[in-house]
Design a protein around this motif. Sequence first.
Motif, PDB file in Angstrom:
ATOM      1  N   VAL A 270       0.847  -1.198   0.000  1.00 47.01           N
ATOM      2  CA  VAL A 270       0.000   0.000   0.000  1.00 47.01           C
ATOM      3  C   VAL A 270       0.884   1.251   0.000  1.00 47.01           C
ATOM      4  O   VAL A 270       2.050   1.216   0.400  1.00 47.01           O
ATOM      5  CB  VAL A 270      -0.941   0.033   1.225  1.00 47.01           C
ATOM      6  N   PHE A 271       0.288   2.345  -0.442  1.00 52.97           N
ATOM      7  CA  PHE A 271       0.982   3.636  -0.463  1.00 52.97           C
ATOM      8  C   PHE A 271       1.221   4.116   0.966  1.00 52.97           C
ATOM      9  O   PHE A 271       0.347   4.039   1.818  1.00 52.97           O
ATOM     10  CB  PHE A 271       0.127   4.661  -1.217  1.00 52.97           C
ATOM     11  N   ASP A 272       2.442   4.630   1.244  1.00 58.74           N
ATOM     12  CA  ASP A 272       2.782   5.088   2.589  1.00 58.74           C
ATOM     13  C   ASP A 272       3.810   6.219   2.482  1.00 58.74           C
ATOM     14  O   ASP A 272       4.941   6.002   2.042  1.00 58.74           O
ATOM     15  CB  ASP A 272       3.348   3.935   3.424  1.00 58.74           C
ATOM     16  N   ASN A 273       3.394   7.412   2.878  1.00 62.65           N
ATOM     17  CA  ASN A 273       4.313   8.558   2.858  1.00 62.65           C
ATOM     18  C   ASN A 273       4.436   9.188   4.251  1.00 62.65           C
ATOM     19  O   ASN A 273       4.649  10.400   4.386  1.00 62.65           O
ATOM     20  CB  ASN A 273       3.843   9.615   1.848  1.00 62.65           C
ATOM     21  N   ASP A 274       4.298   8.355   5.273  1.00 66.34           N
ATOM     22  CA  ASP A 274       4.362   8.852   6.646  1.00 66.34           C
ATOM     23  C   ASP A 274       5.768   9.258   7.065  1.00 66.34           C
ATOM     24  O   ASP A 274       5.946  10.005   8.023  1.00 66.34           O
ATOM     25  CB  ASP A 274       3.829   7.797   7.629  1.00 66.34           C
ATOM     26  N   HIS A 275       6.783   8.754   6.378  1.00 67.86           N
ATOM     27  CA  HIS A 275       8.168   9.068   6.729  1.00 67.86           C
ATOM     28  C   HIS A 275       8.693  10.165   5.820  1.00 67.86           C
ATOM     29  O   HIS A 275       8.417  10.179   4.610  1.00 67.86           O
ATOM     30  CB  HIS A 275       9.044   7.824   6.626  1.00 67.86           C
TER      31      HIS A 275
ATOM     32  N   LEU B 289       9.442   6.895   0.878  1.00 66.00           N
ATOM     33  CA  LEU B 289       8.121   6.810   0.259  1.00 66.00           C
ATOM     34  C   LEU B 289       7.902   5.382  -0.220  1.00 66.00           C
ATOM     35  O   LEU B 289       8.759   4.814  -0.902  1.00 66.00           O
ATOM     36  CB  LEU B 289       8.020   7.776  -0.927  1.00 66.00           C
ATOM     37  N   VAL B 290       6.754   4.821   0.156  1.00 67.06           N
ATOM     38  CA  VAL B 290       6.392   3.472  -0.285  1.00 67.06           C
ATOM     39  C   VAL B 290       5.253   3.592  -1.289  1.00 67.06           C
ATOM     40  O   VAL B 290       4.226   4.210  -0.998  1.00 67.06           O
ATOM     41  CB  VAL B 290       5.968   2.583   0.898  1.00 67.06           C
TER      42      VAL B 290
END
Length: 219
Positions: free
Chosen positions: A102-107, A111-112
Amino acid sequence: MHAQIMYFMNIEKDFLIPFTGLKNGKHSFDFKVDDSFFENYNYGDFNHINAEINVLLDKKINLFELHFTSKGFANVPCDVTNQDFDLPIDSEIDLVVKFGDVFDNDHDEILVIPYTSHHIDIAQYIYEMIALAIPQKRVHPGVKDGTLDSEALDYLGYVHEEEKDEDDDFGGLFDDEDDEIFGLIDDLENDEEEETEEENTNKDIDPRWAELKKLLTDK
């Protein structure tokens, strides 16, 4: 509202980096941002802005390494004189892009994106890089070097450092041993001010004065 969303989507399309078909190795991408770019983020902490962005993408087997650099200027008002000036923008950030479910830009620096992705959206990272490059306090360079002629500076009684009394520069004439002596004198004088009247009648010599006298004699 619908038109605003469509405008935002069109702007974001200009800041997509497609990676399908790219060979492993480094690839360079150039972009430009101006006032219209920041309108999408409701960010207007300047009068005008123009900056050129370079993104160096290093494609590896399972991830991408991106290096962002920005150069340009933002026209802003001086916090001291309220006079507009061009504030240089020169900043850089790094980003690692990985694949995941899944998309993950928490960091901030990682970026995932989903395995099914075909491009990287870098608009948000360009926005943050430039927004952070604009300091909260903006001072016209003419205030710092004394070349700006401003009624506001006259009203505030601003005096450039070079025009200050040369007596302010005497600190460089003394060495560390002198500083030790001056510190000891200050300590003794402060202690004497706090002494009671009964202690002031004591005729005994404070041993610290003897130490001070020895230091001065050795000089």
